[in-house]
Motif scaffolding. Structure first.
Motif, mmCIF file in Angstrom:
data_model
loop_
_atom_site.group_PDB
_atom_site.id
_atom_site.type_symbol
_atom_site.label_atom_id
_atom_site.label_comp_id
_atom_site.label_asym_id
_atom_site.label_seq_id
_atom_site.Cartn_x
_atom_site.Cartn_y
_atom_site.Cartn_z
ATOM 1 N N GLY A 1 0.803 -1.092 -0.033
ATOM 2 C CA GLY A 1 0.087 -0.068 0.032
ATOM 3 C C GLY A 1 0.928 1.123 0.092
ATOM 4 O O GLY A 1 2.182 0.981 0.219
ATOM 5 N N PRO A 2 0.194 2.622 -0.101
ATOM 6 C CA PRO A 2 1.000 3.495 -0.163
ATOM 7 C C PRO A 2 1.927 3.997 1.220
ATOM 8 O O PRO A 2 3.154 4.463 1.030
ATOM 9 N N VAL A 3 1.454 3.429 1.974
ATOM 10 C CA VAL A 3 2.338 3.650 3.456
ATOM 11 C C VAL A 3 3.718 2.803 3.280
ATOM 12 O O VAL A 3 4.585 3.516 3.709
ATOM 13 N N GLN A 4 3.404 1.663 3.017
ATOM 14 C CA GLN A 4 4.693 0.740 2.892
ATOM 15 C C GLN A 4 5.671 1.434 1.657
ATOM 16 O O GLN A 4 6.781 1.277 1.640
ATOM 17 N N MET A 5 4.939 1.880 0.679
ATOM 18 C CA MET A 5 5.867 2.298 -0.505
ATOM 19 C C MET A 5 6.667 3.448 -0.233
ATOM 20 O O MET A 5 7.583 3.897 -1.049
ATOM 21 N N LYS A 6 6.150 4.138 0.686
ATOM 22 C CA LYS A 6 6.867 5.745 0.776
ATOM 23 C C LYS A 6 8.496 5.693 0.831
ATOM 24 O O LYS A 6 9.117 6.235 0.274
ATOM 25 N N PRO A 7 8.974 4.819 1.659
ATOM 26 C CA PRO A 7 10.512 4.943 1.695
ATOM 27 C C PRO A 7 11.068 4.362 0.422
ATOM 28 O O PRO A 7 12.046 4.847 -0.184
ATOM 29 N N ILE A 8 10.331 3.514 -0.340
ATOM 30 C CA ILE A 8 10.922 3.040 -1.678
ATOM 31 C C ILE A 8 10.773 4.041 -2.601
ATOM 32 O O ILE A 8 11.476 4.226 -3.437
ATOM 33 N N VAL A 9 9.511 5.003 -2.821
ATOM 34 C CA VAL A 9 9.378 5.900 -3.596
ATOM 35 C C VAL A 9 10.458 6.896 -3.466
ATOM 36 O O VAL A 9 11.078 7.436 -4.523
ATOM 37 N N LYS A 10 10.708 7.149 -2.130
ATOM 38 C CA LYS A 10 11.682 8.186 -1.887
ATOM 39 C C LYS A 10 13.169 7.877 -2.621
ATOM 40 O O LYS A 10 13.783 8.705 -3.199
ATOM 41 N N ARG A 11 13.508 6.598 -2.474
ATOM 42 C CA ARG A 11 14.787 6.006 -3.017
ATOM 43 C C ARG A 11 14.664 5.994 -4.428
ATOM 44 O O ARG A 11 15.740 6.142 -5.196
ATOM 45 N N LEU A 12 13.430 5.572 -5.097
ATOM 46 C CA LEU A 12 13.439 5.637 -6.488
ATOM 47 C C LEU A 12 13.557 6.991 -7.224
ATOM 48 O O LEU A 12 14.319 7.199 -8.179
ATOM 49 N N LEU A 13 13.048 8.143 -6.610
ATOM 50 C CA LEU A 13 13.100 9.423 -6.786
ATOM 51 C C LEU A 13 14.576 9.919 -6.681
ATOM 52 O O LEU A 13 14.914 10.885 -7.522
ATOM 53 N N GLU A 14 15.363 9.664 -5.601
ATOM 54 C CA GLU A 14 16.574 9.862 -5.545
ATOM 55 C C GLU A 14 17.576 9.296 -6.605
ATOM 56 O O GLU A 14 18.763 9.858 -6.911
ATOM 57 N N ALA A 15 17.072 8.097 -6.914
ATOM 58 C CA ALA A 15 18.120 7.462 -7.968
ATOM 59 C C ALA A 15 17.828 7.457 -9.416
ATOM 60 O O ALA A 15 18.717 7.719 -10.236
ATOM 61 N N ALA A 16 16.567 7.957 -9.876
ATOM 62 C CA ALA A 16 15.911 7.664 -11.307
ATOM 63 C C ALA A 16 16.253 9.218 -11.927
ATOM 64 O O ALA A 16 16.149 10.423 -11.171
ATOM 65 N N SER A 17 16.575 9.185 -13.192
ATOM 66 C CA SER A 17 16.803 10.259 -13.992
ATOM 67 C C SER A 17 15.573 10.472 -14.991
ATOM 68 O O SER A 17 15.455 11.272 -15.814
ATOM 69 N N VAL A 18 14.741 9.277 -15.029
ATOM 70 C CA VAL A 18 13.368 9.242 -15.800
ATOM 71 C C VAL A 18 12.383 9.439 -15.014
ATOM 72 O O VAL A 18 12.647 9.255 -13.731
ATOM 73 N N PRO A 19 11.122 9.854 -15.504
ATOM 74 C CA PRO A 19 10.085 9.965 -14.364
ATOM 75 C C PRO A 19 9.640 8.659 -13.903
ATOM 76 O O PRO A 19 9.848 7.456 -14.191
ATOM 77 N N VAL A 20 9.177 8.796 -12.556
ATOM 78 C CA VAL A 20 8.635 7.947 -11.563
ATOM 79 C C VAL A 20 7.434 7.442 -11.539
ATOM 80 O O VAL A 20 6.456 8.336 -11.393
ATOM 81 N N ILE A 21 6.762 6.125 -11.786
ATOM 82 C CA ILE A 21 5.435 5.791 -11.622
ATOM 83 C C ILE A 21 5.129 5.106 -10.167
ATOM 84 O O ILE A 21 6.004 4.339 -10.020
ATOM 85 N N VAL A 22 4.130 5.554 -9.651
ATOM 86 C CA VAL A 22 3.649 5.148 -8.393
ATOM 87 C C VAL A 22 2.309 4.301 -8.608
ATOM 88 O O VAL A 22 1.310 5.377 -8.651
ATOM 89 N N ASN A 23 2.009 2.933 -8.631
ATOM 90 C CA ASN A 23 0.887 2.729 -8.633
ATOM 91 C C ASN A 23 0.390 1.496 -7.461
ATOM 92 O O ASN A 23 0.485 0.501 -7.636
ATOM 93 N N PRO A 24 0.032 2.046 -6.155
ATOM 94 C CA PRO A 24 -0.055 1.291 -5.170
ATOM 95 C C PRO A 24 -1.326 0.421 -4.992
ATOM 96 O O PRO A 24 -2.408 0.961 -5.546
ATOM 97 N N ASN A 25 -1.376 -0.561 -4.199
ATOM 98 C CA ASN A 25 -2.555 -1.052 -3.743
ATOM 99 C C ASN A 25 -3.072 -0.311 -2.748
ATOM 100 O O ASN A 25 -2.378 0.422 -2.056
#
Lengths: 841, 228
Positions: free
Chosen positions: A228-252
């Motif tokens: 769910g979005p709660v558990q995704m939070k730290p992962i989204v942060k890491r993706l945003l910090e690492a990625a140079s392309v747009p980031v997609i977030v589709n949680p349960n």
């Protein structure tokens, strides 16, 4: 407007869950949701339309499981064509309807897109599963090639658990569009699945995913499902910090749990939309939902985030390589690249290559990992072998035993491409140089598969002796690479360490180039440091100090020998002295290891005469036999067996040769009897499988010593005969077969191991090619016994001279007879006995 | 296998279950048994083999990622009249729109009014470790293999306890689990489990053409639910 025009400029919203909505409409458990495209088209149109209405800009075609393995068109099933065609008709109809409605609305036309959606192909890739990498690519290609004809706006690969499958899917998508004109090529987006520990099920972190997927050139990446979005939070942060392309977030909508008789999801629409809108503020450029979400979730999300500006994406310039599970960054602490998997100047390694001795090569890799290497160089080029095949075999095998990223080291572009293709991760690629022709052939390969590219400062005019000359080439490479879309952060310059023995200024030119690249470009550099000491005595002295100097000048990585204490010392001390070893813990650990090693070396030097006593002590006193070698083998003690063998082969320290034995004497009087004792004791259930295997390993250590001596004396060891072993088609269990192999090798048989899940034709081919007299087949499942029968039938027909023995959990003597095998062997020892019987006649 | 309409769609939700590795029971004797040791063999074993077994349990225990998916259906069983006396008599088992015949599963499910189907896995890291050990330390790979077997059973027990606790509140008890491939229940049933539980999507668990699961340390099973 084209969907690409929105990338990075505005936030786009995906739709939400499909399965959970369809279940509510009556989708039966186990029924394929894709069938509804044909059987309930109105429901599917409504599903898409409702998401559009809620504010989704992109809906996913109802083709999540659309693979030809499922939709075969046979036995009353729909064909893949039918499913995809119907899915797109529904999606397009929904879009037409919403566009009509948009026209009437005050806000006017909104971006409305259709993504060609696919999930996992449903099979796990080798070596963990049974699907070949290339077969996975083919499977995805089939779906994409049909889907692309329906004019989707985007390819979305989603809910992928395994980074290796992600690679197969992305490559398939790229290759399907390779021959299309530029304007027909649509963006490729991919979302993968993480657990709460921020890893995929096969162990990849967000940073690894980003490195590999950006290397493959995806246009957007992110995560979906499972959390769910709660558990995704730290992962989204890491993706945003690492990625140079747009980031997609589709949680349960969280996780389903039962409450009374009802199913509820953790996270309601209100909370969901708040949390996901936060992701958009933080920089996610695509957002939507997955399992448990419905149009209400999306509506609320668009209300909260629809007006947010798209956060600008900073271009990241980290230089990284990865395996499937490990990431190594260049530019901070110098990276150690183990150089031992390389035939140059290594007689034993060359021989291993010629004999296709993969275990030897794997061992070189594992030893280097244990000694502290962070990356393994893989160079298997030898004029007389098929480098390409050897390279891909070794890469496949190595990545199943080590977590370290690999350096693909070859000058042959075909080998390079094949290896990068099947490599699980983003590799270090060795190498390109300043020659126009080489750049032209290597850059496109690296652009396609991703990689950090070692670039040698050499061109058509050779290696410049001056610093300026080398820098000029480095700059040319940077420039040309950029033209191919390869960033400077994916280039690592090798200013080439040359022998100081032939040019006493050679060290200086190299070091100055390292320094310049670091200071002027903040660029990365790499050196095969040991070249510097070529032709000098006690080479380690020179090499290790040169290494230290290079690190001080800003060197990012060294291709070196991690088994060398001097080199490890230089590296450890450098880290400690340059503030990269917190509280000196790295150094203290090294110092302990160093002392231990020195003590062992001293003890070994002092021993010789004491070896007998040591071996006897180690093997315990209660055994039936007093012979130290026999004891060492039956007990399974590797070191003691090797030491004792060496002692028996060499004259005593006082020069007495009375007790010295010949290699053949040792084999016949010690090793074989010891193995027989171990085998018998296993048969009588006095010992168990682990001990039998340890005995086999100990015998192997003894053989290794003997082989060394024989090699020195140039005596060829007697091989009793060649045997083909294989686990039959469909069966992926190979532990039993591997045990048989270890034992047979000990009894001097040459084993051609064809692995697991082997086609009957492949076995026949090998038998005919090498006129093999005995084949051993293994099967563990009742379901794969027919494949065994089929293999035997084929062998009987086209290789009637060949004997076949069979084994495995489900087989019995009767079964073996029924399928026309010559012998049922209930365990490894029986196989050995049968092999001896066959080859004696 | 004929497919009927599901009566109550709410009952057809797939639930996910996870367990921390620290929650699982470690049983070294059981591990040794899976490594091929007899009871006497374990008692007589040298300390170094027990140590290896313990190391294996520690290593495998640290890399498992226990996940399961399960689904609960109302169950109907019709026994042939002579079921008790005729060895060839069958039971007709119906749940979730699926109808099939089996004698052995019928015996197992006797008296049950509902059924769980579950799939449980330790995740792919275990397979990888076993494969790796097989190449560099074959003896250890035997213990790793055994540790995997021990832990997947241990996880199934854990999951079943969890389900039993839930059922107990409503006055139900669970029967021992029964896996496809045993007795007269064909291994073909794996396909039904995979379809119903969406194992690929939910657990990253896959089925190859010979109906073998990857990751290998995985179990699918029926569990009968009976009024106390």
């Amino acid at each position: 407007m084209n969907i690409r025009d929105y990338f990075g400029k505005s936030i786009l919203f995906f739709d939400g869950g499909t399965g959970s909505v369809l279940q509510g409409l009556g989708l039966k458990p186990g029924e394929f949701p894709e069938n509804w495209n044909i059987e309930h088209p109105d429901e599917i149109v409504k599903l898409h339309y409702n998401y559009y209405l809620a504010g989704s800009n992109i809906i996913k075609s109802n083709t999540f499981g659309a693979f030809e393995t499922k939709f075969t068109g046979a036995e009353g099933k729909y064909s893949l064509e039918q499913i995809i065609d119907a899915a797109f008709k529904n999606a397009q109809k929904a879009r037409e309807l919403i566009e009509e409605k948009d026209k009437e609305s005050k806000e006017g036309q909104k971006p409305r897109f259709i993504a060609l959606d696919v999930g996992s192909c449903g099979k796990l890739l080798k070596p963990l599963g049974d699907l070949e990498f290339e077969d996975a690519v083919t499977l995805f290609k089939k779906t994409f090639s049909i889907g692309l004809k329906k004019n989707p706006d985007l390819i979305l690969i989603e809910t992928i658990n395994d980074i290796y499958e992600a690679k197969a899917a992305v490559l398939a998508a790229k290759e399907c569009m390779e021959n299309l004109p530029q304007e027909k090529r649509i963006p490729i987006a991919i979302t993968t699945v993480y657990d709460e520990g921020a890893k995929s099920l096969t162990g990849s972190t967000p940073e690894i995913m980003v490195a590999v997927l950006e290397g493959l050139g995806v246009d957007a990446l992110g995560l979906n499902c499972s959390l769910g979005p709660v558990q995704m939070k730290p992962i989204v942060k890491r993706l945003l910090e690492a990625a140079s392309v747009p980031v997609i977030v589709n949680p349960n909508a969280g996780l389903p749990r039962s409450e009374g008789n009802k199913t509820v999801y953790d996270v309601e629409a209100e909370e969901f939309s708040e949390l996901v809108a936060e992701f958009c503020k933080d920089g996610a450029l695509f957002a939507g939902g997955c399992c448990g979400t419905n149009p209400l979730y999306i509506k609320k999300l668009v209300e909260k985030a629809g007006k947010l500006p798209a956060k600008k994406i900073e271009k990241k310039t980290r230089s990284v390589i990865t395996s499937g599970t490990k990431i190594v960054e260049f530019g901070n602490v110098p990276v150690l690249i183990g150089e031992r998997i390389n035939p140059t100047g290594k007689k034993k390694f060359k021989e291993a290559l010629r004999n296709n001795d993969i275990p030897y090569i794997l061992n070189e890799g594992i030893t280097q990992e244990e000694k502290g290497a962070q990356v393994l160089d893989v160079n298997v080029g030898l004029p007389e072998i098929d480098e390409c095949k050897m390279m891909t075999d070794v890469v496949k095998e190595l990545q199943s035993v080590t977590d370290l990223p690999l350096q693909i080291d070859t000058s042959d572009p075909i080998t390079m491409e094949k290896a990068l293709r099947i490599y699980n991760g983003k590799a270090l690629v060795n190498s390109v140089n300043g020659k126009e022709e080489i750049m032209k052939s290597v850059f496109p390969i690296v652009k396609k598969y991703g990689g950090l590219l070692v670039s040698l400062t050499i061109d058509e005019d050779g290696i410049p002796t001056t610093t300026e000359g080398r820098i000029k080439i480095a700059e040319k490479i940077y420039k040309r690479a950029a033209e191919y879309g390869i960033d400077k952060s994916d280039i690592i310059i090798d200013p080439l360490a040359m022998a100081v023995s032939s040019d006493d200024q050679a060290g200086i030119a190299t070091l100055q180039t390292v320094k310049y690249i670091k200071e002027k470009y903040n660029g990365n550099t790499i050196l095969g440091v040991s070249n510097v000491s070529f032709g000098l005595p006690l080479r380690e002295h020179i090499t290790s100090i040169f290494f230290t100097m290079a690190m001080q000048n800003g060197l990012s990585a060294a291709i070196m020998n991690p088994n060398s204490m001097e080199m490890m010392k230089a590296w450890t001390c450098f880290k400690t002295l340059s503030g990269k070893d917190s509280q000196c813990t790295g150094y203290i650990e090294f110092a302990q290891k160093y002392e231990q090693t020195m003590q062992t070396v001293q003890a070994q030097n002092a021993s010789g005469a004491n070896a007998n006593a040591t071996a006897a002590n180690q093997t315990g006193q209660n055994s039936e036999t007093a012979d130290p070698l026999i004891k060492a083998i039956t007990k399974g003690l590797n070191d003691a067996a090797a030491k004792e063998t060496r002692r028996l082969l060499e004259p005593a320290p006082d020069g007495n040769t009375e007790n010295q034995l010949s290699p053949m004497q040792i084999i016949n009087e010690k090793i074989i009897p010891a193995l027989d004792i171990a085998g018998k004791s296993f048969e009588e259930k006095r010992t168990y499988l682990p001990q039998l295997l340890m005995s086999a390993e100990a015998a192997k250590s003894a053989f290794t010593v003997i082989k060394e001596i024989l090699d020195k004396a140039d005596v060829k060891q007697e091989i009793k005969g060649a045997i083909v072993l294989a686990t039959v088609k469909g069966d992926i269990h190979d532990i039993g077969k591997n045990i048989v192999k270890v034992l047979l090798e000990n009894y001097s048989f040459k084993i051609i191991d064809l692995g697991k899940d082997v086609e009957p034709e492949k076995i026949l081919e090998e038998v005919v090619k090498s006129k093999i007299k005995l084949v051993g087949l293994s099967a563990l499942m009742t379901t794969t016994v027919p494949a065994m029968a089929e293999t035997i039938k084929l062998l009987r027909k086209d290789a009637p001279w060949c004997k076949v023995c069979v084994g495995g959990a489900v087989l019995t003597k009767e079964y073996a007879q029924m399928i026309d095998a010559d012998r049922y062997c209930k365990d490894a020892m029986e196989t050995v006995k049968y092999a001896q019987e066959v080859f004696e006649n | 296998m004929e497919e009927n309409k599901i009566q109550n769609i709410k009952d057809a939700t797939v639930f996910l279950h996870r367990a921390k590795n620290t929650e699982l029971h470690t049983d070294i004797n059981e591990l040794m048994r899976y490594a091929g040791y007899s009871k006497q063999g374990i008692a007589d074993s040298e300390a170094r083999f027990l140590e290896m077994a313990e190391d294996a349990a520690k290593k495998i225990g640290s890399i498992i990622n226990c996940r399961a998916a399960y689904i609960r259906f109302p169950l109907e069983i019709h026994f042939d009249k002579d079921f008790k006396t005729n060895q060839n008599a069958k039971a007709v088992i119906k749940f979730g729109g699926i109808t099939f015949e089996s004698r052995f599963l019928g015996i197992n499910l006797e008296g049950c009014s509902a059924i769980y189907l579950f799939a449980a896995t330790l995740g792919p890291a275990v397979d990888k470790e076993i494969q790796k050990a097989a190449k560099i330390n074959p003896a250890m790979s035997v213990f790793y293999q055994a540790a995997g077997a021990m832990y997947i059973e241990s996880y199934c027990d854990f999951l079943q306890n969890f389900l039993a606790e839930n059922e107990q509140k409503n006055g139900f008890i669970l029967k021992p689990r029964y896996s496809p491939g045993f007795g007269d229940v064909s291994l073909e049933f794996q396909k039904t489990f995979f379809n119903l539980l969406q194992c690929q999507k939910n657990l990253a668990l896959t089925l190859n053409n010979s109906l073998i699961m990857s990751p290998e340390k995985s179990v699918t099973a029926f569990v009968g639910i009976k009024k106390k």
